[in-house]
Design a protein around this motif. Sequence first.
Motif, PDB file in Angstrom:
ATOM      1  N   SER A   1       0.815  -1.229   0.000  1.00 31.21           N
ATOM      2  CA  SER A   1       0.000   0.000   0.000  1.00 31.21           C
ATOM      3  C   SER A   1       0.846   1.275   0.000  1.00 31.21           C
ATOM      4  CB  SER A   1      -0.957   0.026   1.206  1.00 31.21           C
ATOM      5  OG  SER A   1      -1.754  -1.142   1.222  1.00 31.21           O
ATOM      6  N   GLY A   2       2.151   1.141  -0.193  1.00 30.62           N
ATOM      7  CA  GLY A   2       3.026   2.303  -0.222  1.00 30.62           C
ATOM      8  C   GLY A   2       3.294   2.892   1.146  1.00 30.62           C
ATOM      9  N   TYR A   3       3.010   2.135   2.219  1.00 27.07           N
ATOM     10  CA  TYR A   3       3.245   2.639   3.573  1.00 27.07           C
ATOM     11  C   TYR A   3       4.686   2.349   3.992  1.00 27.07           C
ATOM     12  CZ  TYR A   3      -1.856   3.035   3.979  1.00 27.07           C
ATOM     13  OH  TYR A   3      -3.170   3.364   3.790  1.00 27.07           O
ATOM     14  N   PHE A   4       5.396   3.401   4.364  1.00 29.97           N
ATOM     15  CA  PHE A   4       6.776   3.220   4.824  1.00 29.97           C
ATOM     16  C   PHE A   4       7.153   4.395   5.723  1.00 29.97           C
ATOM     17  CE2 PHE A   4       7.156   6.094   1.278  1.00 29.97           C
ATOM     18  CZ  PHE A   4       8.215   6.938   1.605  1.00 29.97           C
ATOM     19  N   ASN A   5       8.264   4.251   6.407  1.00 33.27           N
ATOM     20  CA  ASN A   5       8.866   5.360   7.149  1.00 33.27           C
ATOM     21  C   ASN A   5      10.380   5.299   6.925  1.00 33.27           C
ATOM     22  OD1 ASN A   5       9.718   3.236   8.768  1.00 33.27           O
ATOM     23  ND2 ASN A   5       8.186   3.637  10.370  1.00 33.27           N
ATOM     24  N   ASP A   6      11.106   6.172   7.590  1.00 33.99           N
ATOM     25  CA  ASP A   6      12.553   6.214   7.390  1.00 33.99           C
ATOM     26  C   ASP A   6      13.216   4.897   7.755  1.00 33.99           C
ATOM     27  OD1 ASP A   6      12.349   8.796   6.512  1.00 33.99           O
ATOM     28  OD2 ASP A   6      12.975   9.725   8.405  1.00 33.99           O
ATOM     29  N   ALA A   7      12.680   4.234   8.778  1.00 30.61           N
ATOM     30  CA  ALA A   7      13.273   2.965   9.215  1.00 30.61           C
ATOM     31  C   ALA A   7      13.148   1.899   8.118  1.00 30.61           C
ATOM     32  CB  ALA A   7      12.607   2.482  10.504  1.00 30.61           C
ATOM     33  N   VAL A   8      12.014   1.872   7.442  1.00 30.43           N
ATOM     34  CA  VAL A   8      11.808   0.889   6.360  1.00 30.43           C
ATOM     35  C   VAL A   8      12.855   1.086   5.270  1.00 30.43           C
ATOM     36  CG1 VAL A   8      10.250   0.142   4.516  1.00 30.43           C
ATOM     37  CG2 VAL A   8       9.331   0.646   6.796  1.00 30.43           C
ATOM     38  N   VAL A   9      13.025   2.329   4.840  1.00 33.42           N
ATOM     39  CA  VAL A   9      13.971   2.631   3.759  1.00 33.42           C
ATOM     40  C   VAL A   9      15.406   2.336   4.194  1.00 33.42           C
ATOM     41  CG1 VAL A   9      14.765   4.409   2.156  1.00 33.42           C
ATOM     42  CG2 VAL A   9      12.389   4.407   2.923  1.00 33.42           C
ATOM     43  N   ARG A  10      15.729   2.693   5.431  1.00 31.00           N
ATOM     44  CA  ARG A  10      17.084   2.460   5.941  1.00 31.00           C
ATOM     45  C   ARG A  10      17.394   0.975   6.064  1.00 31.00           C
ATOM     46  NH1 ARG A  10      18.091   1.530  11.017  1.00 31.00           N
ATOM     47  NH2 ARG A  10      16.243   2.655  11.754  1.00 31.00           N
ATOM     48  N   ILE A  11      16.464   0.219   6.630  1.00 31.90           N
ATOM     49  CA  ILE A  11      16.692  -1.224   6.812  1.00 31.90           C
ATOM     50  C   ILE A  11      16.751  -1.925   5.449  1.00 31.90           C
ATOM     51  CG2 ILE A  11      15.670  -3.351   7.715  1.00 31.90           C
ATOM     52  CD1 ILE A  11      14.606  -1.613  10.074  1.00 31.90           C
ATOM     53  N   ALA A  12      15.902  -1.498   4.533  1.00 35.12           N
ATOM     54  CA  ALA A  12      15.951  -2.070   3.183  1.00 35.12           C
ATOM     55  C   ALA A  12      17.324  -1.841   2.558  1.00 35.12           C
ATOM     56  CB  ALA A  12      14.856  -1.454   2.314  1.00 35.12           C
ATOM     57  N   LYS A  13      17.853  -0.632   2.714  1.00 34.29           N
ATOM     58  CA  LYS A  13      19.174  -0.320   2.151  1.00 34.29           C
ATOM     59  C   LYS A  13      20.252  -1.176   2.808  1.00 34.29           C
ATOM     60  CE  LYS A  13      22.240   3.563   1.028  1.00 34.29           C
ATOM     61  NZ  LYS A  13      22.247   3.384  -0.428  1.00 34.29           N
ATOM     62  N   GLU A  14      20.111  -1.414   4.125  1.00 36.12           N
ATOM     63  CA  GLU A  14      21.061  -2.297   4.817  1.00 36.12           C
ATOM     64  C   GLU A  14      21.042  -3.700   4.219  1.00 36.12           C
ATOM     65  OE1 GLU A  14      19.887  -2.208   8.884  1.00 36.12           O
ATOM     66  OE2 GLU A  14      20.509  -0.116   9.209  1.00 36.12           O
ATOM     67  N   GLN A  15      19.870  -4.114   3.742  1.00 37.52           N
ATOM     68  CA  GLN A  15      19.722  -5.436   3.120  1.00 37.52           C
ATOM     69  C   GLN A  15      19.988  -5.386   1.607  1.00 37.52           C
ATOM     70  OE1 GLN A  15      19.098  -8.192   4.978  1.00 37.52           O
ATOM     71  NE2 GLN A  15      19.201  -6.842   6.783  1.00 37.52           N
ATOM     72  N   LYS A  16      20.537  -4.246   1.156  1.00 38.81           N
ATOM     73  CA  LYS A  16      20.890  -4.035  -0.255  1.00 38.81           C
ATOM     74  C   LYS A  16      19.656  -3.999  -1.168  1.00 38.81           C
ATOM     75  CE  LYS A  16      25.455  -6.164   0.332  1.00 38.81           C
ATOM     76  NZ  LYS A  16      26.035  -4.872   0.750  1.00 38.81           N
ATOM     77  N   LEU A  17      18.561  -3.459  -0.634  1.00 39.04           N
ATOM     78  CA  LEU A  17      17.332  -3.289  -1.411  1.00 39.04           C
ATOM     79  C   LEU A  17      17.008  -1.805  -1.529  1.00 39.04           C
ATOM     80  CD1 LEU A  17      17.002  -6.346  -0.646  1.00 39.04           C
ATOM     81  CD2 LEU A  17      14.554  -5.889  -0.429  1.00 39.04           C
ATOM     82  N   GLY A  18      16.573  -1.396  -2.724  1.00 42.61           N
ATOM     83  CA  GLY A  18      16.028  -0.061  -2.881  1.00 42.61           C
ATOM     84  C   GLY A  18      14.539  -0.090  -2.601  1.00 42.61           C
ATOM     85  N   THR A  19      14.009   1.011  -2.068  1.00 37.96           N
ATOM     86  CA  THR A  19      12.580   1.088  -1.743  1.00 37.96           C
ATOM     87  C   THR A  19      11.847   1.845  -2.851  1.00 37.96           C
ATOM     88  OG1 THR A  19      13.057   1.083   0.624  1.00 37.96           O
ATOM     89  CG2 THR A  19      10.879   1.872  -0.053  1.00 37.96           C
ATOM     90  N   LEU A  20      10.830   1.188  -3.417  1.00 39.91           N
ATOM     91  CA  LEU A  20      10.130   1.737  -4.580  1.00 39.91           C
ATOM     92  C   LEU A  20       8.708   2.172  -4.250  1.00 39.91           C
ATOM     93  CD1 LEU A  20      11.158  -0.824  -7.354  1.00 39.91           C
ATOM     94  CD2 LEU A  20      12.316   1.289  -6.698  1.00 39.91           C
ATOM     95  N   MET A  21       8.343   3.318  -4.804  1.00 36.04           N
ATOM     96  CA  MET A  21       6.961   3.785  -4.801  1.00 36.04           C
ATOM     97  C   MET A  21       6.478   3.751  -6.261  1.00 36.04           C
ATOM     98  SD  MET A  21       6.000   4.424  -1.681  1.00 36.04           S
ATOM     99  CE  MET A  21       6.922   2.998  -1.168  1.00 36.04           C
ATOM    100  N   TRP A  22       5.746   4.753  -6.687  1.00 32.55           N
ATOM    101  CA  TRP A  22       5.270   4.816  -8.069  1.00 32.55           C
ATOM    102  C   TRP A  22       4.939   6.259  -8.413  1.00 32.55           C
ATOM    103  CZ3 TRP A  22       2.645   2.527  -4.029  1.00 32.55           C
ATOM    104  CH2 TRP A  22       1.501   3.196  -3.573  1.00 32.55           C
ATOM    105  N   SER A  23       4.854   6.561  -9.710  1.00 30.10           N
ATOM    106  CA  SER A  23       4.473   7.913 -10.134  1.00 30.10           C
ATOM    107  C   SER A  23       3.157   7.914 -10.907  1.00 30.10           C
ATOM    108  CB  SER A  23       5.579   8.530 -11.000  1.00 30.10           C
ATOM    109  OG  SER A  23       5.819   7.757 -12.158  1.00 30.10           O
ATOM    110  N   VAL A  24       2.707   6.722 -11.338  1.00 32.71           N
ATOM    111  CA  VAL A  24       1.413   6.584 -12.025  1.00 32.71           C
ATOM    112  C   VAL A  24       0.700   5.368 -11.424  1.00 32.71           C
ATOM    113  CG1 VAL A  24       0.241   6.201 -14.231  1.00 32.71           C
ATOM    114  CG2 VAL A  24       2.352   7.557 -14.177  1.00 32.71           C
ATOM    115  N   ASP A  25      -0.550   5.561 -11.028  1.00 36.45           N
ATOM    116  CA  ASP A  25      -1.307   4.490 -10.359  1.00 36.45           C
ATOM    117  C   ASP A  25      -2.538   4.125 -11.200  1.00 36.45           C
ATOM    118  OD1 ASP A  25      -2.444   2.712  -8.608  1.00 36.45           O
ATOM    119  OD2 ASP A  25      -2.532   4.082  -6.905  1.00 36.45           O
TER     120      ASP A  25
END
Length: 319
Positions: free
Chosen positions: A226-250
């Motif tokens: 559902s596109g719900y995230f906070n800074d911790a989600v993005v930071r932890i994802a980066k620690e796991q070598k993942l980029g966090t994606l949203m979208w520009s067209v729905d």
Amino acid sequence: MKRIIPMAGILLAAWLVVNNPLSNTYVASLVDNRESITVSKESNLLETIESNAKKYRIDAVDAKIDPVWKAIPGINGLEVDIKASYNKMKKDGVFDEHKLVYKQLKPKVHLNDLSASPIYKGNPDKKMVSFLINVAWGNEYLPDILATLKKQNVKASFFLEGRWVQKNPELAKMIVEAGHEVGNHSYTHPDMSKISEAKIRQEIMKTNDVIEATTGKQVTWLAPPSGYFNDAVVRIAKEQKLGTLMWSVDTIDWQKPSRDVLLQRVMSKVHNGAMILMHPTESTSSSLDELITEIKQKDLEINTVTEMLSEERSMSDNE
């Protein structure tokens, strides 16, 4: 009476032409002149390519964090490959900008160099878009969606819920075997902005593990439910070598729009670098073929998120 020239006279005349020093000088001068004309022509072509090269150069663009769109990937620059361009034109000996050969120039700042930040779209100078297909349900529509993508020769990025993969391993394998990219859509589909850091880490790692165990593919992107995230989600994802994606067209396809509504919704907003969110729904399944056709008619390439966010230019970026 006809005058008959003795054969000996003919032979003597031929010998004089061949062996006369003046004759040799004349022939040699003709050859030298022809060679000088050729060298001059080649030299002029090379000089023309070199003098025009700067005009066709496009500087590389660094990745950056935009105040509105957050992380924006960089894109390679273009520089004329003088030697390769010359080799392509030398047969005709004429400068032709359509025969210029380019080499790509890397930016100095890359996406991975940026601090942890979500990504909503690709570089606006890249004529490519991506389909982000989140999968936690909708099994009945997946075969038709995969068939349409195959028919149109399009690769998409499917973000798989971990539980769904465990329950539907054959469908997950089918997606990968069709050449599509798979990403992380959490394990239990929680609101990731409201769970603990330990739970965020567990959701990411468990899903990575089940996707790799099932499909053999390592995951590099996270699409939070559902596109719900906070800074911790993005930071932890980066620690796991993942980029966090949203979208520009729905597509908002979960609301079951008609085909015309879905098409208008996407085509009125599609842009270079668009990340188009969709799900395996009847609306998407029935409109996907026409949607792809209309996007291609805008001279936009459709490819995976990884390809779209890469610094490599698309086929039509320098046209």
